[in-house]
Design a protein around this motif. Structure first.
Motif, short mmCIF file in Angstrom:
data_model
loop_
_atom_site.label_atom_id
_atom_site.label_comp_id
_atom_site.label_asym_id
_atom_site.label_seq_id
_atom_site.Cartn_x
_atom_site.Cartn_y
_atom_site.Cartn_z
N GLU A 1 0.82 -1.21 0.00
CA GLU A 1 0.00 0.00 0.00
C GLU A 1 0.86 1.27 0.00
OE1 GLU A 1 -2.97 -0.19 3.05
OE2 GLU A 1 -3.74 -2.09 2.31
N THR A 2 2.09 1.15 -0.45
CA THR A 2 3.00 2.29 -0.53
C THR A 2 3.40 2.51 -1.99
OG1 THR A 2 3.87 1.80 1.67
CG2 THR A 2 5.22 3.21 0.27
N ILE A 3 3.37 3.78 -2.41
CA ILE A 3 3.80 4.13 -3.76
C ILE A 3 4.93 5.15 -3.68
CG2 ILE A 3 1.51 3.71 -4.74
CD1 ILE A 3 1.21 6.82 -4.91
N VAL A 4 5.63 5.33 -4.78
CA VAL A 4 6.65 6.37 -4.87
C VAL A 4 6.26 7.30 -6.01
CG1 VAL A 4 9.07 6.89 -5.32
CG2 VAL A 4 8.46 4.87 -3.97
N LEU A 5 6.17 8.60 -5.70
CA LEU A 5 5.89 9.62 -6.69
C LEU A 5 7.16 10.43 -6.93
CD1 LEU A 5 2.43 11.20 -5.82
CD2 LEU A 5 3.04 9.79 -7.76
N GLU B 1 7.65 8.87 -0.83
CA GLU B 1 7.02 7.61 -0.49
C GLU B 1 5.69 7.95 0.18
OE1 GLU B 1 9.26 4.07 1.15
OE2 GLU B 1 8.13 4.74 2.91
N VAL B 2 4.60 7.48 -0.41
CA VAL B 2 3.26 7.84 0.04
C VAL B 2 2.46 6.57 0.32
CG1 VAL B 2 1.16 9.13 -0.53
CG2 VAL B 2 3.36 9.89 -1.44
N ARG B 3 1.86 6.51 1.48
CA ARG B 3 0.97 5.39 1.80
C ARG B 3 -0.43 5.76 1.34
NH1 ARG B 3 3.06 3.83 7.88
NH2 ARG B 3 5.24 3.65 7.28
N VAL B 4 -1.10 4.82 0.69
CA VAL B 4 -2.44 5.07 0.17
C VAL B 4 -3.38 3.96 0.60
CG1 VAL B 4 -1.68 6.43 -1.82
CG2 VAL B 4 -1.88 3.97 -2.04
N LEU C 1 -5.34 2.90 -4.16
CA LEU C 1 -4.35 2.10 -4.88
C LEU C 1 -4.98 1.44 -6.11
CD1 LEU C 1 -1.41 1.12 -4.72
CD2 LEU C 1 -2.25 -0.87 -3.48
N GLU C 2 -6.19 0.95 -5.97
CA GLU C 2 -6.87 0.30 -7.09
C GLU C 2 -7.23 1.28 -8.20
OE1 GLU C 2 -10.14 -1.58 -5.14
OE2 GLU C 2 -8.93 -3.31 -4.53
N ARG C 3 -7.42 2.55 -7.88
CA ARG C 3 -7.78 3.56 -8.88
C ARG C 3 -6.57 4.20 -9.56
NH1 ARG C 3 -11.70 4.54 -4.85
NH2 ARG C 3 -10.52 6.26 -3.93
N TYR D 1 0.44 10.21 3.90
CA TYR D 1 -0.71 9.47 3.39
C TYR D 1 -1.32 10.24 2.22
CZ TYR D 1 -0.41 6.56 7.52
OH TYR D 1 0.05 5.69 8.49
N GLY D 2 -1.67 9.52 1.15
CA GLY D 2 -2.21 10.16 -0.04
C GLY D 2 -3.64 9.75 -0.32
N PHE D 3 -4.42 10.70 -0.83
CA PHE D 3 -5.82 10.48 -1.15
C PHE D 3 -6.12 11.15 -2.49
CE2 PHE D 3 -5.18 10.75 3.38
CZ PHE D 3 -5.72 9.55 3.83
N ASP D 4 -6.97 10.52 -3.29
CA ASP D 4 -7.28 11.09 -4.60
C ASP D 4 -8.44 12.08 -4.54
OD1 ASP D 4 -9.10 9.07 -4.09
OD2 ASP D 4 -8.92 8.12 -6.04
#
Length: 67
Positions: free
Chosen positions: A15-19, A28-31, A36-38, A62-65
């Protein structure tokens, strides 16, 4: 405070991405799983609203769309 991050999705692990931003910084952002699915495939541009959580044992972004 980091309120917003935009860049290229350069990696994901669990559940971690890198932007990677245009300025050369990789965040490093936790989503949440729903976000994550979107997300698009690696290499696509992404923009996320963020919340920085500071605790005794570390900092987490933490990241949110959606705001």
């Amino acid at each position: 405070m980091i309120a917003h991050v935009s860049g290229v999705l350069s990696g994901r692990s669990g559940e971690t991405i890198v932007l990677a931003t245009d300025g050369g910084v990789g965040y490093e952002v936790r989503v949440p799983l729903g976000v994550l699915e979107r997300l698009p495939q690696n290499g696509a541009r992404v923009s996320l609203h963020t919340e920085l959580v500071v605790r005794e044992d570390g900092w987490a972004l933490y990241g949110f769309d959606r705001p």
